[in-house]
Design an enzyme around this catalytic site. Structure first.
Site, PDB file in Angstrom:
ATOM      1  N   ASP A 232      34.707  47.251  42.336  1.00 10.42           N
ATOM      2  CA  ASP A 232      36.107  47.321  41.931  1.00 10.42           C
ATOM      3  C   ASP A 232      36.367  46.453  40.687  1.00 10.42           C
ATOM      4  O   ASP A 232      35.887  45.312  40.621  1.00 10.42           O
ATOM      5  CB  ASP A 232      36.956  46.819  43.109  1.00 10.42           C
ATOM      6  CG  ASP A 232      38.431  47.079  42.930  1.00 10.42           C
ATOM      7  OD1 ASP A 232      38.820  48.249  42.808  1.00 10.42           O
ATOM      8  OD2 ASP A 232      39.214  46.096  42.918  1.00 10.42           O
TER       9      ASP A 232
ATOM     10  N   GLU B 134      15.319  44.584  45.105  1.00 14.82           N
ATOM     11  CA  GLU B 134      14.396  44.055  46.122  1.00 14.82           C
ATOM     12  C   GLU B 134      14.273  45.027  47.288  1.00 14.82           C
ATOM     13  O   GLU B 134      13.380  44.922  48.117  1.00 14.82           O
ATOM     14  CB  GLU B 134      14.935  42.736  46.701  1.00 14.82           C
ATOM     15  CG  GLU B 134      14.763  41.546  45.805  1.00 14.82           C
ATOM     16  CD  GLU B 134      15.578  40.351  46.330  1.00 14.82           C
ATOM     17  OE1 GLU B 134      15.923  40.321  47.534  1.00 14.82           O
ATOM     18  OE2 GLU B 134      15.876  39.462  45.514  1.00 14.82           O
TER      19      GLU B 134
HETATM   20  C1  GLC Z   1      40.992  49.177  41.457  1.00 12.21           C
HETATM   21  C2  GLC Z   1      41.290  50.100  42.612  1.00 12.21           C
HETATM   22  C3  GLC Z   1      42.766  50.104  42.854  1.00 12.21           C
HETATM   23  C4  GLC Z   1      43.213  48.691  43.170  1.00 12.21           C
HETATM   24  C5  GLC Z   1      42.800  47.723  42.082  1.00 12.21           C
HETATM   25  C6  GLC Z   1      42.941  46.296  42.525  1.00 12.21           C
HETATM   26  O1  GLC Z   1      41.511  49.656  40.271  1.00 12.21           O
HETATM   27  O2  GLC Z   1      40.773  51.376  42.346  1.00 12.21           O
HETATM   28  O3  GLC Z   1      43.127  50.977  43.885  1.00 12.21           O
HETATM   29  O4  GLC Z   1      44.604  48.668  43.301  1.00 12.21           O
HETATM   30  O5  GLC Z   1      41.441  47.897  41.741  1.00 12.21           O
HETATM   31  O6  GLC Z   1      41.942  45.970  43.455  1.00 12.21           O
END
Ligand code: GLC
Length: 564
Positions: free
Chosen positions: A224, A272
């Site tokens: 993310d 790994e």
């Molecule tokens: C990313 C995710 C989104 C979330 C953001 C904060 O963009 O796809 O859904 O709100 O990160 O974590």
């Protein structure tokens, strides 16, 4: 039409069949867990729900699933606010359920990727609670980004950075003496404090988290906000957007050079394991060249192709972004990916039914009128383009059913922090997160047990869009996806082989893959003539003689009788 000869460019990277690097061609299906299937009837999707539908996913023909965050979370941002990275939220199940899912998915030939959220934790994470209870300058505070404020008494935020969900990216806390004190950074909601990646403790903790899940058998992570972890520690202001939009070349928290070392260390861990685990990044950067730097050998294996996703359905623009993608990925030996939607964007059936089919920003793109029939026709053409391009593809749950954006949700049920964060200026992302319709005539449409109430209401007219109804209709979106995915798997031409453009009329695209495979895409508004000697493999819409209508795509072999 005369038969053309075409010079195909050799792929910069070998196909997956040759290397065993499955991600190079994988079709990854995104499971937004809260909205996929609710086995226990509490209105929210769960792991048991995913297990029940593994057969559906296998029949659809996907290679892997990516499951959005399933960790314990107060759900301030649908689970992207993680309170414990090594456990499962009881809403979704238990660690044993997760193990069982991984086992069953592997048994069905499906790999499992999970979502890792390293930029921020939940404000309910024990680390953050400890930071709040500890004094300025303490080790507990050093795991996050705490700063003194500016101005008299430190009453102004440390700088002008804005949260992605609206308002300042800084929140002031009360210190132990009950007086207003330091500020902490949150690039997203204030319930999502940013971690400090200068801290070695943060780094080693995440390495342990990777191992925890790799040891449980997951095949990789979707990372993310992967380009935002490292911040410019001078905390300068964000430079203005360049004319024409996009991101400035140099940004104080996106794409800082230091972030690459993090991914190099993660890659060492992933490699790994046997087979090597995959790391796929959600990366927002200024240019395709900058994106490719994350895909250099020894870093991530893949990244979402957001420039492609944002491009409107216009031949010239598509050709430009495809060329740029192929060129920049080849320069580092990486494989491109193609994506049309996800849990953050307006559903493509709705987007493609609008006058502007690309993605700009939400205030611009929400509330434009849309023609759903045209949108669905274009979405059929777009997925055929995606699945014929070299590389991997990401599907977002429900796109295979042609689900539209649900725009008319009751305001009081909207949960996306964007809605409140922007003072209701932006409706937010709930409309693409409405629970899946599986079967039957009325809500919950098989998403949950009869009589249960999904966490977001499903439109009453979704009976025709259930997986059950569409499976019975050879003309449905689901049938198109199933057939296209089956063909893609069976055609060695699409296995990392070469790619080359062929001349075609304005507003259309025509390209070749190995073995005489052709993909024609027509967004011209007029008819596109296909070669008459062809053998058609699949078309997104009826072809009349040799005429492919507008907003349609076709796969064919160059000449009848040519081998696949
Ligand atoms: C990313 C995710 C989104 C979330 C953001 C904060 O963009 O796809 O859904 O709100 O990160 O974590």
């Amino acid at each position: 039409m005369r038969r053309q000869t075409v010079r195909l460019h050799s792929p910069a990277v070998p196909g997956p069949a040759m290397t065993g690097e499955w991600w190079r061609r994988a079709v990854v299906y995104q499971v937004y867990i809260r909205s996929f299937a609710d086995a226990d009837g509490d209105g929210v999707g769960d792991i048991a729900g995913i297990r029940r539908h593994l057969r559906y996913l296998a029949q659809l023909g996907v290679d892997a699933i990516w499951i959005t965050p399933w960790y314990p979370s107060p759900m301030a941002d649908g689970g992207y606010d993680v309170a414990d990275y090594c456990a499962i939220d009881p809403l979704f199940g238990t660690l044993e359920d997760a193990d069982a899912l991984i086992r069953d998915a592997h048994g069905a030939g499906i790999k499992v990727l999970i979502d890792l959220v390293p930029n921020h934790t939940s404000s309910r994470h024990t680390w953050f609670l400890e930071a709040l209870a500890s004094p300025p300058g303490s080790t507990a505070r050093a795991r996050y980004v705490f700063r003194d404020g500016r101005g008299a008494g430190g009453a102004e935020p440390p700088n002008d950075w804005m949260s992605g969900f609206g308002g300042s990216a800084w929140e002031r806390i009360m210190e132990a003496d009950d007086c207003p004190g330091q500020w902490y950074l949150h690039l997203f909601d204030k319930a999502q404090p940013d971690l400090n990646w200068e801290s070695t403790e943060v780094r080693s903790e995440f390495e342990a988290i990777l191992r925890f899940w790799f040891d449980r058998g997951i095949d990789g992570f979707r990372i993310d906000v992967a380009s935002a972890l490292v911040k410019d520690t001078a905390f300068p202001e964000v430079p203005p957007e360049p004319a024409g939009g996009g991101m400035p070349d140099s940004h104080p928290y996106f794409d800082q050079e230091g972030v690459h070392e993090i991914y190099r260390s993660w890659h060492r861990i992933a490699s790994e394991y046997v087979p090597e685990r995959a790391l796929l990044g959600e990366i927002h950067v200024a240019t395709a060249e900058r994106l490719a730097r994350y895909l250099r050998p020894g870093e991530l294996q893949g990244a979402f192709n957001f420039p492609f996703m944002r491009t409107p359905l216009e031949a010239t623009a598509l050709r430009r972004v495809i060329d740029e993608t192929l060129r920049t990925h080849a320069s580092v030996g990486a494989t491109p990916t193609w994506v049309l939607g996800n849990h953050d964007e307006i559903r493509q059936v709705t987007r493609f039914g609008r006058a502007y089919t690309g993605i700009r920003s939400r205030p611009q793109d929400e509330r434009m009128p849309s023609d759903p029939t045209l949108g669905a026709r274009r979405a059929r053409a777009a997925i055929m383009l995606v699945l014929a391009l070299p590389g991997g593809a990401y599907l977002y749950q429900g796109e295979e059913l042609g689900l539209p954006e649900v725009e008319e949700l009751p305001d009081e049920l909207r949960q996306d922090p964007l809605w409140n964060g922007t003072g209701h200026e932006i409706r937010g992302r709930d409309g693409c997160r409405v629970p899946m319709p599986w079967s039957g005539e009325v809500s919950p449409f098989g998403y949950g047990p009869h009589g249960s109430t999904p966490w977001l209401p499903q439109p009453t007219d979704w009976a025709a869009l259930t997986a059950q109804a569409e499976a019975a209709d050879p003309e449905s979106m689901l049938s198109l996806y199933r057939v296209a995915l089956r063909i893609r798997r069976s055609l060695s031409a699409l296995d990392g082989g070469p790619f080359g453009w062929l001349p075609s009329a304005a507003g259309t695209l025509l390209f070749a893959r190995a073995g005489g495979f052709r993909c024609a895409v027509n967004f011209s508004g007029a008819t596109m003539m296909l070669p008459s000697g062809r053998s058609t493999i699949l078309a997104s819409a009826q072809i009349e003689g040799d005429a492919l209508g507008s907003d349609a795509a076709a796969w064919f072999h160059e000449a009848a009788g040519q081998s696949r």
